[in-house]
Design a protein around this motif. Structure first.
Motif, short mmCIF file in Angstrom:
data_model
loop_
_atom_site.label_atom_id
_atom_site.label_comp_id
_atom_site.label_asym_id
_atom_site.label_seq_id
_atom_site.Cartn_x
_atom_site.Cartn_y
_atom_site.Cartn_z
N GLU A 430 47.01 29.00 31.02
CA GLU A 430 47.78 30.25 31.13
C GLU A 430 47.01 31.46 30.61
O GLU A 430 47.57 32.35 29.98
N THR A 431 45.74 31.48 30.87
CA THR A 431 44.92 32.65 30.52
C THR A 431 45.25 33.78 31.49
O THR A 431 45.36 33.58 32.69
N VAL A 432 45.39 34.99 30.96
CA VAL A 432 45.68 36.17 31.78
C VAL A 432 44.44 37.07 31.79
O VAL A 432 43.94 37.45 30.73
N LEU A 433 43.95 37.37 32.99
CA LEU A 433 42.83 38.30 33.15
C LEU A 433 43.30 39.43 34.05
O LEU A 433 43.77 39.19 35.16
N PHE A 434 43.12 40.66 33.55
CA PHE A 434 43.57 41.79 34.35
C PHE A 434 42.72 43.03 34.02
O PHE A 434 42.49 43.35 32.85
N GLY A 435 42.28 43.71 35.08
CA GLY A 435 41.62 45.00 34.92
C GLY A 435 40.27 44.97 34.27
O GLY A 435 39.80 45.99 33.74
N ASN A 436 39.59 43.81 34.27
CA ASN A 436 38.24 43.75 33.73
C ASN A 436 37.24 44.23 34.77
O ASN A 436 37.40 43.99 35.97
N LEU A 437 36.18 44.90 34.32
CA LEU A 437 35.17 45.46 35.22
C LEU A 437 33.80 44.93 34.86
O LEU A 437 33.54 44.61 33.70
N GLY A 438 32.92 44.84 35.86
CA GLY A 438 31.59 44.37 35.54
C GLY A 438 30.59 44.66 36.64
O GLY A 438 30.95 44.96 37.78
N SER A 439 29.30 44.56 36.28
CA SER A 439 28.24 44.77 37.26
C SER A 439 26.96 44.10 36.78
O SER A 439 26.75 43.92 35.57
N ASN A 440 26.11 43.72 37.74
CA ASN A 440 24.79 43.14 37.46
C ASN A 440 24.87 41.89 36.59
O ASN A 440 23.99 41.64 35.76
N ASP A 443 26.83 35.66 37.50
CA ASP A 443 27.88 35.02 38.30
C ASP A 443 29.10 35.92 38.33
O ASP A 443 29.17 36.93 37.61
N LYS A 444 30.06 35.49 39.14
CA LYS A 444 31.39 36.08 39.07
C LYS A 444 32.18 35.34 38.00
O LYS A 444 31.66 34.47 37.30
N VAL A 445 33.46 35.67 37.87
CA VAL A 445 34.31 34.96 36.92
C VAL A 445 34.33 33.47 37.28
O VAL A 445 34.52 33.09 38.43
N ILE A 446 34.13 32.63 36.26
CA ILE A 446 34.22 31.19 36.44
C ILE A 446 35.50 30.72 35.77
O ILE A 446 35.69 30.89 34.56
N ASP A 447 36.40 30.14 36.58
CA ASP A 447 37.71 29.74 36.07
C ASP A 447 37.94 28.26 36.34
O ASP A 447 38.23 27.85 37.46
N LYS A 448 37.82 27.44 35.29
CA LYS A 448 38.14 26.03 35.38
C LYS A 448 39.41 25.70 34.58
O LYS A 448 39.69 24.54 34.28
N GLY A 449 40.16 26.75 34.27
CA GLY A 449 41.36 26.58 33.46
C GLY A 449 42.56 26.13 34.28
O GLY A 449 42.49 25.91 35.48
N THR A 450 43.69 26.01 33.59
CA THR A 450 44.95 25.59 34.18
C THR A 450 45.93 26.75 34.18
O THR A 450 46.14 27.39 33.14
N ASP A 451 46.50 27.04 35.35
CA ASP A 451 47.55 28.06 35.49
C ASP A 451 47.07 29.43 35.02
O ASP A 451 47.81 30.17 34.36
N SER A 452 45.85 29.79 35.34
CA SER A 452 45.34 31.12 34.98
C SER A 452 45.93 32.17 35.90
O SER A 452 46.16 31.93 37.09
N ALA A 453 46.17 33.34 35.35
CA ALA A 453 46.56 34.49 36.15
C ALA A 453 45.38 35.46 36.13
O ALA A 453 45.14 36.14 35.14
N THR A 454 44.61 35.45 37.23
CA THR A 454 43.34 36.14 37.22
C THR A 454 43.26 37.19 38.30
O THR A 454 43.95 37.14 39.34
#
Length: 457
Positions: A430-440, A443-454
């Motif tokens: 149940e990890t919540v990811l929202f509004g994060n920004l990135g460049s260079n 990798d992209k976000v790596i999500d091996k979690g359970t029930d993440s809201a990404t």
């Protein structure tokens, strides 16, 4: 005008002329002390040296008696075969009777016994040239036990400078506090001593504008090398201090330390955590502490093992602490880490807030949460990280092997060689990811979690 000047000169001469003083007590006037201190005396006259930066207090009245330790027999002549402790103790005891000021002039004062500090006493030196140096087995140079309203300022503390000493039951420190209240330590220097300030079961302790440099220690001795060590402390203020070349944490809070304010300190060239909070199972939580606006840089891992150097680390039962507006750069391992024990289900890092920090040139990952839950990580700026920007993970197979309901929002992640955000395994739930920004990033976000809201970067 000339008449007034003449009267002022006569008054000054009267203060400095022994024939006009009461010879029954080895004390001297406030005006004479100010004259001997020069520029520092001007600050004292304005009340600066006796005003708490956190709590407004009245300036010391001009009638306060000031006791010079040399008038009691202390020599301060750097001779290790002499002992100045009995004479300084006599000055402290005399001042305690009236709530006076003990003045320690420039010199190196040899101590072979610890000094007992009483309530309602101010002990003041003339800066780094007023040195208290122990020349015996390890002890606290100043011991404050069950006292209150004490001020210690403008002194230098040095120890025996020896390693180890497991057979000696008392760890060496410059100032030792036990059940002390309303203590103010300022403008002091701690060097070539095992530990700077040790506080146990004390409250309302302020440590400000002090220098901790090259304390004695080694990575293998966890009783040596701390700048400020605090157990079960409440309402401490640790501000505007400088730390350099520390083998243990410059600031270490443990066993239920709470509501402490750690701000605007600078730490350089240290070998372990800059600021560490630790509460073990069955201990009271370290809670509601604020770690803000500190600078940590050039932390080197000299251990030969990974995971030794951290900017800020919270271990175990750490609850509702704030880590904000700090700057961390050139940290060999991890910038900020929250880690809990897998064999404990509840007493792990939780409800902590990590925000608006700047982390750059981190050798491993910038922000890491392991076996931690219900934490908030937001509005941080992360750049130039060797592995991951933010990593959420679990460790072990026991009841506490999970990281649940952590929120990551509004973080900026630039040039992370691996993932900007990594949710490492299925026990991150149940990890919540929202509004994060990135460049260079690698990798992209790596999500091996359970029930993440990404949401993707």
């Amino acid at each position: 005008m000339n008449e007034n000047n003449d009267k002022q000169r006569e008054g000054a001469l009267a203060d400095l002329n022994p024939s006009h003083q009461d010879q029954s007590s080895p004390s001297f006037s406030r005006r004479k002390l100010l004259s001997s201190l020069g520029a520092a005396g001007l600050a004292l006259a304005a009340g600066d040296l006796f005003s708490n930066s956190s709590t407004a207090q009245a300036a010391v009245p001009s009638s306060t008696l000031i006791y010079n330790v040399k008038d009691f027999g202390a020599s301060g002549n750097r001779r290790y075969d002499e002992d100045d402790a009995p004479y300084i103790q006599s000055a402290i005891d005399t001042a305690a009777a009236s709530g006076g000021i003990v003045f320690i002039p420039p010199g190196m004062y040899s101590l072979k016994l610890p000094l007992r500090v009483s309530s309602n006493v101010t002990i003041m030196g003339a800066g780094s040239n007023s040195i208290l140096r122990s020349f015996a087995n390890k002890f606290g140079l100043f011991n404050l036990t069950a006292v209150q309203h004490v001020r210690i300022q403008s002194l230098a503390f040095q120890g025996t400078g020896s390693y180890g000493g497991s057979s000696i039951p008392i760890a060496e420190s410059g100032i030792s506090l036990i059940q002390a209240t309303d203590i103010h330590i300022s403008d002091c220097t701690f060097s070539m001593i095992d530990n700077g300030v040790k506080s146990q079961d004390s409250s309302r302790v302020t440590i400000e504008s002090c220098l901790f440099d090259s304390l004695i220690g080694a990575l293998d001795y966890d009783t040596q090398g701390f700048g400020i060590w605090c157990s079960n402390g409440a309402d401490h203020q640790i501000v505007h201090n400088q730390f350099s070349t520390m083998f243990q944490s410059p600031i270490f809070l443990t066993n239920g330390s709470r509501q402490c304010y750690i701000a605007r300190n600078r730490m350089q060239k240290c070998f372990q955590s800059g600021i560490e909070l630790l509460s073990k199972p069955k201990e009271k939580p370290c809670s509601f502490n604020t770690i803000s606006d500190n600078i940590m840089e050039a932390f080197a891992n000299s251990s030969g093992s990974t995971g030794y150097t951290f900017g800020v680390r919270l271990r175990g039962n750490c609850v509702s602490n704030s880590i904000m507006n700090n700057i961390m750069s050139e940290i060999d391992d991890v910038g900020i880490q929250l880690i809990g024990s897998a064999d404990v289900k509840l007493e792990r890092p939780r409800c902590n807030h990590i925000s608006h920090n700047q982390l750059a040139n981190i050798g491993d990952s910038a922000i890491v949460l392991i076996n931690a839950y219900d934490n908030r990580v937001g509005q941080n700026i992360v750049r130039d990280v060797k592995i991951d920007g933010i990593r959420i993970a679990s460790n072990g197979k026991e009841s506490g092997s999970y990281s649940d309901r952590n929120h990551l929002a509004g973080n900026s992640l630039i040039r992370c060689n691996k993932a900007p955000i990594r949710i490492a395994d299925a026990n991150c739930r149940e990890t919540v990811l929202f509004g994060n920004l990135g460049s260079n990033n690698g990798d992209k976000v790596i999500d091996k979690g359970t029930d993440s809201a990404t949401s993707s970067l």
